[in-house]
Structures are given as C-alpha cells and as structure tokens.
Design an enzyme around this catalytic site. Structure first.
Site, PDB file in Angstrom:
ATOM      1  N   GLY A  46       4.991  61.133  37.517  1.00 47.98           N
ATOM      2  CA  GLY A  46       5.131  59.775  38.029  1.00 47.98           C
ATOM      3  C   GLY A  46       5.979  59.650  39.276  1.00 47.98           C
ATOM      4  NE  ARG A 104       8.500  35.077  37.610  1.00 44.48           N
ATOM      5  CZ  ARG A 104       7.429  35.424  36.892  1.00 44.48           C
ATOM      6  NH1 ARG A 104       6.818  34.516  36.150  1.00 44.48           N
ATOM      7  NH2 ARG A 104       6.958  36.653  36.931  1.00 44.48           N
ATOM      8  CG  ASP A 178       9.198  22.929  38.175  1.00 41.17           C
ATOM      9  OD1 ASP A 178       9.757  22.758  39.273  1.00 41.17           O
ATOM     10  OD2 ASP A 178       8.595  23.977  37.889  1.00 41.17           O
ATOM     11  CE  LYS A 201       8.637  23.676  34.429  1.00 42.60           C
ATOM     12  NZ  LYS A 201       7.865  24.807  34.945  1.00 42.60           N
ATOM     13  NE  ARG A 203      10.046  27.674  33.020  1.00 46.33           N
ATOM     14  CZ  ARG A 203       8.873  28.283  33.034  1.00 46.33           C
ATOM     15  NH1 ARG A 203       8.430  28.859  31.935  1.00 46.33           N
ATOM     16  NH2 ARG A 203       8.134  28.316  34.122  1.00 46.33           N
ATOM     17  N   GLY A 236       0.207  29.299  32.043  1.00 52.71           N
ATOM     18  CA  GLY A 236       0.572  28.339  31.004  1.00 52.71           C
ATOM     19  C   GLY A 236       1.201  27.076  31.545  1.00 52.71           C
TER      20      GLY A 236
END
Length: 324
Positions: A46, A104, A178, A201, A203, A236
């Site tokens: 790898g 994120r 959001d 929303k 989470r 989603g």
C-alpha cells in the site's frame, strides 16, 4: 561584477495526483499547458511511489488533488507529491485542493475530539506547501488553520447562474438547509434577487448523518425552492430538508451543492427523492452508479484555471469574485 545574472523568466508547471485526473486535465486545457508526466504506483503493502519525469527546479509548481474516496490514500499521495517537489528544488509549491478533506471536523463539538481540518493544514505545510487554493470550504475559519496564503474560491457564480437561467426567478425561493449556511444563501438571494427560507434542523450528536427536520422558516408554498449547501455526502440531510419543503407546499425543489461526495446510501436516496434536479460541480468525481438524468455536473475547471493564472502572474484572485 560579482555573481551571475539570469533571465529571470518564470515557469509554471502543473501536476496531478491520481484522485481526479479528469478535472486536472480540464484545468490544464484551460491554461493551455500539459500535465507533467508522473510515475505513480502502489507497492504491494500500500505504500505510494512518486517520481516526476521532468525537472521542476526553479519552477512555480501547482499540484492538483481532490480529497475523494479513499480519502486517506489521496491525502497521503498529495503529501508525498509535495515532498517530491520540495526535494526537486521547486521555486514555489501551490497545492490546489478542489475539495478539502476533513473540512467538517473544523472544531471540537465535544470533549476529547480532534480538529482534523487543522491537522490536514499542518501536514500540508510540513510537507512543503507554500500556498493553498481550494473551493468552498465547509467553514471560512479553516483558512486560518494554514500558516500561509489561502485562496478560497467559490462555486456560487457557476451554480447560481445555471439555476437562474432555467427557472422563473419570480417564483424562486433560496433555501438554506440549516442555520450555518444562511450567509451563503444570502449571497444567492442577492445574485438571483430571490427571497430566503431556512430549514430548521437538529442533529443527533451520537449518530453520524442522522438529522431530524423540525420546521421551515419562510414562505415556500407554490414556490420553486433551491436548496443550497456546500456538500452532499449520504444525502440524508438534504433529502430530509427537501421532504420538509414539499410538506410545506413547495411546487418543486432543486438541490445545489459544490461537492457531491455521494457515499453510502446516497445513490438510493437521490434516485427515490422527489427533488427534480441535483446540481453539483466536478470538484469530486461522480460515482458511476449516480449517472442519473436528474444529476447535473458543472465544471469548476475555468475558475480554478483563472485562479492559478492569477497566482502565477502575481495578480488578484479576489478580483474573480468582486461582483459578489
């Protein structure tokens, strides 16, 4: 006379990793240059091997690599390519990351968590990157994680102009999925002269990709709603937001996002969604199973190429977006 004078001519060289070669070739075509031939392969265990087949000594080098799946492999390959350029005596190394990995994870939501977006920036700097060019970071604060210049490009002009050209603007409402995307949605409203709505929303902090939509703030009844986001991963969040809009009387929903990550159950969710069109850019390769009629992919290659040209010629990248 002491010393030796040179002509001082600058040389631009464009390199690409293996993550998304199609985008790199588009950028090269826009610039009117060829990609530097590169020998790259994986050893049996790898490990990644890189060798450039042309000299990079004294050149201004631009290395394009999107952080797509398998994300850790391509980030590692990019770091190795940067190191190879540094050891090849490149004059400068600009890392072009159309989609920045780990974006994120830009802050600690809870105790004992990493700030992985900062770690990626540190790794790039340590490897030898002098400058970063990227597109639509998850949050603007990530620019401050890198100790050097960061040119933050925006897909908004490309996406908004496409939507504005095909939809009756008098019936258009821009929707933020959001509260965190409201500033970007505001810029869409300014460009398209459209009202704003927000999907509120919440989470589930213990379950990844789990979202509960509560309510829609703003008038969406009988309107064509454009949901604007920076990325769609499993689909989603965005599909739940679209369902909320339809439940509140929206006539149609179009989803736009810069980065179509589209992993896991995204294929089924997009296929089964009532959304009429999903519009992404090509900062990431679109999975083959998602070549649907309702998916449109717009090219960021002209924008990236212009930014590279401005950096090379010591021009202004900001000037590309001053109308915003």
């Amino acid at each position: 006379m002491t010393g030796i004078k040179t002509t001082g001519e600058k040389k631009l060289m464009l390199f690409s990793g293996r993550a998304h070669p199609e985008l790199a070739e588009e950028v090269a075509h826009q610039l009117g240059v060829g990609l530097v031939p590169t020998k790259a392969f994986d050893f049996a265990n790898g490990e990644i091997y890189i060798r450039y087949q042309e000299s990079a000594r004294g050149a201004d080098c631009f290395l394009i690599q999107s952080h797509t799946a398998p994300i850790n492999k391509w980030i590692m390959e990019q770091l190795i390519m940067i190191d190879a350029l540094k050891r090849a005596s490149a004059r400068s190394i600009t890392v072009v990351i159309p989609s920045y990995g780990y974006a994120r994870q830009d802050k600690k939501h809870r105790g004992r968590e990493p700030i992985s977006a900062r770690l990626v920036a540190d790794l790039l700097k340590t490897a030898g990157a002098d400058r970063i060019v990227t597109v639509d970071l998850h949050t603007d604060q990530i620019q401050g994680f890198f100790d050097g210049p960061v040119d933050h490009l925006f897909a908004l002009p490309v996406l908004a102009d496409y939507v504005g050209a095909k939809v009756d603007r008098s019936k258009l409402t821009v929707v933020s999925p959001d509260a965190g995307r409201v500033r970007v949605a505001d810029r869409w409203c300014d460009r398209l002269d459209a009202p704003l709505a927000i999907v509120h929303k919440r989470r589930d902090k213990d379950v990844a990709n789990q979202v509960t939509v509560h309510e829609v703030v703003g008038d969406v009844k009988d309107r064509v709603c454009v949901l604007v986001d920076d990325m769609v991963d499993t689909g989603g969040t965005i599909c739940a937001a679209a369902d909320a809009l339809f439940a509140n009387g929206a006539a149609d929903v179009i989803v736009t996002a810069t980065h179509g990550i589209l992993s896991g159950p995204a294929a089924d969710r997009l296929k089964n969604s009532k959304v009429s069109e999903f519009v992404f850019t090509n900062t990431l390769p679109t999975p083959g199973e998602l070549e649907l009629d309702k998916i449109t992919v717009l090219s960021m290659a002209p924008t990236i190429a212009r930014a590279i040209q401005e950096v090379f010629e010591d021009g202004s990248v900001t000037s590309l977006f001053e109308e915003q």
